[in-house]
Design a protein around this motif. Sequence first.
Motif, PDB file in Angstrom:
ATOM      1  N   LEU A  41      -5.570   1.548   6.024  1.00  0.00           N
ATOM      2  CA  LEU A  41      -4.785   2.837   5.587  1.00  0.00           C
ATOM      3  C   LEU A  41      -4.109   3.322   6.436  1.00  0.00           C
ATOM      4  O   LEU A  41      -2.811   3.705   6.443  1.00  0.00           O
ATOM      5  N   SER A  62     -10.614   8.386  -1.691  1.00  0.00           N
ATOM      6  CA  SER A  62     -10.214   7.555  -0.569  1.00  0.00           C
ATOM      7  C   SER A  62     -11.455   7.013   0.053  1.00  0.00           C
ATOM      8  O   SER A  62     -11.315   5.848   0.555  1.00  0.00           O
ATOM      9  N   ILE A  80       0.766  -1.132   0.172  1.00  0.00           N
ATOM     10  CA  ILE A  80       0.135  -0.106  -0.127  1.00  0.00           C
ATOM     11  C   ILE A  80       0.809   1.240   0.102  1.00  0.00           C
ATOM     12  O   ILE A  80       0.714   2.172  -0.887  1.00  0.00           O
ATOM     13  N   TYR A 121      -5.927  -2.396  -3.787  1.00  0.00           N
ATOM     14  CA  TYR A 121      -6.777  -2.427  -2.689  1.00  0.00           C
ATOM     15  C   TYR A 121      -7.998  -3.082  -2.697  1.00  0.00           C
ATOM     16  O   TYR A 121      -8.066  -3.685  -1.836  1.00  0.00           O
ATOM     17  N   THR A 146     -11.581   3.142   0.487  1.00  0.00           N
ATOM     18  CA  THR A 146     -11.013   2.168   1.681  1.00  0.00           C
ATOM     19  C   THR A 146     -12.091   2.561   2.777  1.00  0.00           C
ATOM     20  O   THR A 146     -11.609   2.257   4.079  1.00  0.00           O
ATOM     21  N   ASP A 183      -7.011  11.703   4.489  1.00  0.00           N
ATOM     22  CA  ASP A 183      -6.594  11.438   3.174  1.00  0.00           C
ATOM     23  C   ASP A 183      -5.945  12.795   2.361  1.00  0.00           C
ATOM     24  O   ASP A 183      -4.872  12.665   1.698  1.00  0.00           O
ATOM     25  N   ARG A 231     -10.463  -4.915   4.638  1.00  0.00           N
ATOM     26  CA  ARG A 231     -10.580  -3.605   4.376  1.00  0.00           C
ATOM     27  C   ARG A 231     -11.660  -2.801   5.242  1.00  0.00           C
ATOM     28  O   ARG A 231     -11.872  -1.599   5.208  1.00  0.00           O
ATOM     29  N   LYS A 235     -11.257   3.064   7.817  1.00  0.00           N
ATOM     30  CA  LYS A 235      -9.922   3.206   7.206  1.00  0.00           C
ATOM     31  C   LYS A 235      -8.779   2.710   8.015  1.00  0.00           C
ATOM     32  O   LYS A 235      -7.614   3.363   7.784  1.00  0.00           O
ATOM     33  N   SER A 268     -18.334  -0.352  -1.681  1.00  0.00           N
ATOM     34  CA  SER A 268     -17.305   0.255  -1.725  1.00  0.00           C
ATOM     35  C   SER A 268     -17.130   0.530  -3.321  1.00  0.00           C
ATOM     36  O   SER A 268     -16.898   1.438  -4.017  1.00  0.00           O
TER      37      SER A 268
END
Length: 515
Positions: free
Chosen positions: A402, A321, A189, A383, A325, A216, A391, A399, A344
């Motif tokens: 991330l 994002s 990532i 992703y 995410t 983000d 996720r 998130k 998503s």
Amino acid sequence: MLDLNAVVFCFWSYFEWLCICNFISANRSASLKIGCNLQKQFGFEYQTLVDGEVILHLYNRGGIEQTASMLDGVFAFILLDTANRKVFLARDTYGVRPLFKVLTDDGFLGVCSEAKGLINLKLSTSLFPKVEPFLPGHYEVLDLKPSGKVASVEIVKFHSYKDEPLHAACDTVENLPSGFDLETVKSNIRVLFENAVRKRLMAHRRIGCLLSGGLDSSLVAAVLLKLMKEMNIKYPLQTFAIGMENSPDLLAARKVAAHIGSEHHEVIFNSEEGIQAVEEVIFSLETYDITTVRASIGMYLVSKYIRKKTDSVVIFSGEGSDELTQGYIYFHKAPSPEEAAEESERLLKELYLFDVLRADRTTAAHGLELRVPFLDHRFTSYYLSLPAELRIPKNGIEKYLLRQSFEDSNLLPKEILWRPKEAFSDGIASVKKSWFSILQDYIDQQVDDLLLEKAAEKYPFNPPRTKESYYYRQIFEKHYPGRSNWLPHYWMPRWVKATDPSARTLKHYKSATQE
């Protein structure tokens, strides 16, 4: 040898119909980079320094499907092949660049970067031509008749979000380690996101970055500044935050800017300035979606400031994002990881109707060029390939993956890296009174109760259910009468009994902020 019978028509700025010449700019965010890689791979002989030239070389070599699939960036273009009497339209995977068309029964084709450029066309066969957005991630093939009219042959989807893009073979990142152990995933990532930002550093104009202080935009700004230093770019990175006095976004953005060392600009606006901008914003957006209008006002005003007060033109942002995410608060209520993954993908599919539309229109309305590294094809495909359970939100934090991936990077202060989700339209106002509440208080005096009662009769498609919604719809209909189907549905959270799109109305947000 390049076939000069092929001419490309590309969209890159607003309030222009077509930029018509043999080579013009099309793929504004990364085409120079991919152009250089493709030149090495295929031995293209470039005749100009313009990034759009690569489209003609790709088409001349492998046809329209390879052309669309090999472009690593954002674009909307029309390609006219006079030798083979074909017309092609294409738009990038997520629809970051806008493209609208009208095609009449008798073969008249009109195209524009904004719908407003097509609605007043005088057409012999239709008093009310159907203007519609061209679908992202697709190309269309049309036959060109001797009369100059066209006939659609096929519309093809050239890229699926989950599939690694064809142009990955030209990427500077080598094959990534496989496997889904956490350390490998986090490393991949970081590598792919940094690569996404690096590719978008090709620019002839000064680069700046929007900075709300959320995860983000803060990640984008931090990685961007790091890479600018590595590449020895001489000027400092300008970052831009907007909000009302002491808004959460302003305070958080200030911390980020101090941590990364950017040249930071704060744009402070009051409720009157925001309310006065509503009609301009709706006219630019060409939508009446509630949350899109709310969030666009701040972005429109900060873009206006950037244009008037600075020399930054290429503007990085964190759009995409939340959709990729699972950053929206309502994802905490997803029934299962699999349903969260499906949601998503749905959000990514509809980006061109909501967040990407907002980001592109508000910046381009002021002559700025938007770049969105979170929507890099290779980054998003990776992703989305991860197991669904990796996720989802964890430990009450959206998130999570991330954030984990950058935890040991020292790119951001810990309190910013783990800052809870704050919608842009909420974060620009104080916690005590949200921006949507300020708008609603004003609009409550502008819309009579009786008008709202009869809203479904007046506007049967997507009927307004609140005074705020009715107010936006009135403005939209003033400029675009009868075009309400440009918005198929309002943006709203799922899996919760929400009557308003604001995150601040959700139970999880309230409990998180009260702890």
